[in-house]
Design a protein around this motif. Sequence first.
Motif, PDB file in Angstrom:
ATOM      1  N   LYS A  78       0.758  -0.960   0.027  1.00 42.41           N
ATOM      2  CA  LYS A  78       0.016   0.087  -0.119  1.00 42.41           C
ATOM      3  C   LYS A  78       1.005   1.111  -0.098  1.00 42.41           C
ATOM      4  N   LEU A  79       1.968   1.307   0.862  1.00 40.91           N
ATOM      5  CA  LEU A  79       2.676   2.452   0.830  1.00 40.91           C
ATOM      6  C   LEU A  79       3.656   2.599  -0.408  1.00 40.91           C
ATOM      7  N   MET A  80       3.848   1.513  -1.149  1.00 42.57           N
ATOM      8  CA  MET A  80       4.667   1.591  -2.274  1.00 42.57           C
ATOM      9  C   MET A  80       4.016   2.194  -3.359  1.00 42.57           C
ATOM     10  N   LYS A  81       2.481   1.825  -3.295  1.00 42.72           N
ATOM     11  CA  LYS A  81       1.625   2.414  -4.142  1.00 42.72           C
ATOM     12  C   LYS A  81       1.410   3.886  -4.154  1.00 42.72           C
ATOM     13  N   LYS A  82       1.350   4.259  -2.987  1.00 36.57           N
ATOM     14  CA  LYS A  82       1.039   5.770  -2.598  1.00 36.57           C
ATOM     15  C   LYS A  82       2.328   6.386  -2.970  1.00 36.57           C
ATOM     16  N   ASP A  83       3.483   5.867  -2.630  1.00 38.96           N
ATOM     17  CA  ASP A  83       4.580   6.580  -2.978  1.00 38.96           C
ATOM     18  C   ASP A  83       4.783   6.559  -4.515  1.00 38.96           C
ATOM     19  N   TYR A  84       4.543   5.693  -5.220  1.00 34.40           N
ATOM     20  CA  TYR A  84       4.608   5.881  -6.824  1.00 34.40           C
ATOM     21  C   TYR A  84       3.556   6.791  -7.063  1.00 34.40           C
ATOM     22  N   GLU A  85       2.330   6.741  -6.819  1.00 32.48           N
ATOM     23  CA  GLU A  85       1.258   7.825  -7.156  1.00 32.48           C
ATOM     24  C   GLU A  85       1.727   9.027  -6.842  1.00 32.48           C
ATOM     25  N   ILE A  86       2.454   9.451  -5.845  1.00 34.32           N
ATOM     26  CA  ILE A  86       2.918  10.777  -5.511  1.00 34.32           C
ATOM     27  C   ILE A  86       3.883  11.259  -6.361  1.00 34.32           C
ATOM     28  N   ALA A  87       5.066  10.126  -6.759  1.00 32.59           N
ATOM     29  CA  ALA A  87       6.056  10.501  -7.596  1.00 32.59           C
ATOM     30  C   ALA A  87       5.641  10.977  -9.011  1.00 32.59           C
ATOM     31  N   TYR A  88       4.754   9.916  -9.440  1.00 29.50           N
ATOM     32  CA  TYR A  88       4.175  10.132 -11.025  1.00 29.50           C
ATOM     33  C   TYR A  88       3.186  11.396 -10.908  1.00 29.50           C
ATOM     34  N   GLY A  89       2.706  11.729  -9.789  1.00 26.64           N
ATOM     35  CA  GLY A  89       1.993  12.892  -9.687  1.00 26.64           C
ATOM     36  C   GLY A  89       2.639  14.140  -9.940  1.00 26.64           C
ATOM     37  N   TYR A  90       3.920  14.100  -9.683  1.00 26.48           N
ATOM     38  CA  TYR A  90       4.720  15.456  -9.895  1.00 26.48           C
ATOM     39  C   TYR A  90       5.201  15.102 -11.475  1.00 26.48           C
ATOM     40  N   TYR A  91       5.123  14.153 -12.191  1.00 29.48           N
ATOM     41  CA  TYR A  91       5.568  14.081 -13.564  1.00 29.48           C
ATOM     42  C   TYR A  91       4.559  14.535 -14.190  1.00 29.48           C
ATOM     43  N   TYR A  92       3.076  14.077 -14.026  1.00 26.43           N
ATOM     44  CA  TYR A  92       1.888  14.273 -14.564  1.00 26.43           C
ATOM     45  C   TYR A  92       1.372  15.758 -14.560  1.00 26.43           C
ATOM     46  N   THR A  93       1.943  16.720 -13.487  1.00 25.82           N
ATOM     47  CA  THR A  93       1.674  17.834 -13.212  1.00 25.82           C
ATOM     48  C   THR A  93       2.932  18.907 -13.920  1.00 25.82           C
ATOM     49  N   GLU A  94       3.883  18.074 -14.442  1.00 28.11           N
ATOM     50  CA  GLU A  94       5.078  18.940 -15.082  1.00 28.11           C
ATOM     51  C   GLU A  94       6.075  19.547 -13.878  1.00 28.11           C
ATOM     52  N   GLU A  95       5.881  18.984 -12.813  1.00 26.19           N
ATOM     53  CA  GLU A  95       6.932  19.624 -11.803  1.00 26.19           C
ATOM     54  C   GLU A  95       8.149  18.541 -12.069  1.00 26.19           C
ATOM     55  N   TYR A  96       9.084  18.594 -13.143  1.00 24.04           N
ATOM     56  CA  TYR A  96       9.844  17.675 -13.391  1.00 24.04           C
ATOM     57  C   TYR A  96      11.141  17.322 -12.447  1.00 24.04           C
ATOM     58  N   ARG A  97      11.435  18.378 -11.961  1.00 24.49           N
ATOM     59  CA  ARG A  97      12.358  18.485 -10.986  1.00 24.49           C
ATOM     60  C   ARG A  97      12.089  17.413  -9.667  1.00 24.49           C
ATOM     61  N   ALA A  98      10.925  17.887  -9.183  1.00 26.35           N
ATOM     62  CA  ALA A  98      10.302  16.958  -8.062  1.00 26.35           C
ATOM     63  C   ALA A  98      10.056  15.441  -8.524  1.00 26.35           C
ATOM     64  N   ALA A  99       9.459  15.241  -9.622  1.00 24.00           N
ATOM     65  CA  ALA A  99       9.242  13.941 -10.201  1.00 24.00           C
ATOM     66  C   ALA A  99      10.800  13.306 -10.281  1.00 24.00           C
ATOM     67  N   TYR A 100      11.733  13.815 -10.769  1.00 23.69           N
ATOM     68  CA  TYR A 100      12.883  13.038 -10.947  1.00 23.69           C
ATOM     69  C   TYR A 100      13.482  12.663  -9.674  1.00 23.69           C
ATOM     70  N   ARG A 102       8.540  -0.966 -11.115  1.00 19.74           N
ATOM     71  CA  ARG A 102       9.907  -0.313 -11.183  1.00 19.74           C
ATOM     72  C   ARG A 102      10.214   0.322 -12.706  1.00 19.74           C
ATOM     73  N   GLY A 103       9.871  -0.481 -13.671  1.00 20.54           N
ATOM     74  CA  GLY A 103      10.252  -0.206 -15.036  1.00 20.54           C
ATOM     75  C   GLY A 103       9.635   1.205 -15.328  1.00 20.54           C
ATOM     76  N   ASP A 104       8.305   1.315 -15.006  1.00 16.03           N
ATOM     77  CA  ASP A 104       7.517   2.496 -15.519  1.00 16.03           C
ATOM     78  C   ASP A 104       8.408   3.834 -14.742  1.00 16.03           C
ATOM     79  N   ALA A 105       8.549   3.529 -13.264  1.00 17.71           N
ATOM     80  CA  ALA A 105       9.415   4.395 -12.400  1.00 17.71           C
ATOM     81  C   ALA A 105      10.770   5.098 -13.345  1.00 17.71           C
ATOM     82  N   MET A 106      11.472   4.003 -13.701  1.00 20.66           N
ATOM     83  CA  MET A 106      12.735   4.204 -14.431  1.00 20.66           C
ATOM     84  C   MET A 106      12.604   5.107 -15.696  1.00 20.66           C
TER      85      MET A 106
END
Length: 267
Positions: free
Chosen positions: A163-185, A201-205
């Motif tokens: 559950k935590l893993m899914k939440k952390d990925y959702e947050i990280a991808y959310g930065y990419y989706y909103t074009e906050e690329y530094r935070a996303a990276y 993991r592949g998507d995250a990479m």
Amino acid sequence: MKMAKNILNILAITLLLTSCNKFDKILKSNDYDAKYQAAMQYYNENSYSKAIQLFENLTLHYRGRDNAEEIAWYYGQALYMEKDYYMAGYQFKRFARQFPYSVRVEEASFLSAYCKYMESPVYTLDQSLTREAIEEFEAFVERWPHSTHMPEVNRYLDEMRTKLMKKDYEIAYGYYYTEEYRAAYESLKNFINLYPEAPMRGDAMYYMLRSGYLYAIDSREDKKRGRLQQVVADFDRVVSGITDPKQLADAQNIYTKTREELAKMEK
């Protein structure tokens, strides 16, 4: 027929009122022995809400006395049976502190953690309670590594860590989706390091590489070279982990464009 039905209704109401009056009388009574017996009777009859009121009333009176442990235990159990997991968890944790040598202390510690687990929300919501539940279960494992509860504890831990893993990925991808690329990276890089076995993991990479590239090409001239060089280094590190064909093709395209941009800067 109608008259008989009315008589039955009257009798039912009379019994209910009598029962309520009896409970109110016991609750207000100073006969704590009778109150204790009534609390146990209500508990055994599955009348947990009434038992809870009586156990709560008895707690202070019997503090430090012979029945204190029994009252504390069944108070927690009644709350648990009523599915009041917040108060039940608090009561079981308190029980473990007050009666550290009780034969029930292991069970109380397990139930305290389990109640936190039951409060853990779906992964899309705030996961503070999930983290608290994990901490409690980890403390339980450290103290009782051979408990009969270990199979279910491990199952709950796996579920909550996912559950935590899914939440952390959702947050990280959310930065990419909103074009906050530094935070996303940065977030995606941390995700990759923290969850080496994550199914996404592949998507995250891929999104980390793309975020790094989009952040680099929009950088100031004095920062761009170093950031583009980081994109090249990241590509070498993550390319073998990207399995989606479209993502892999785009990653290779990013690498080519990055090398071309670096070559122009050299000239």
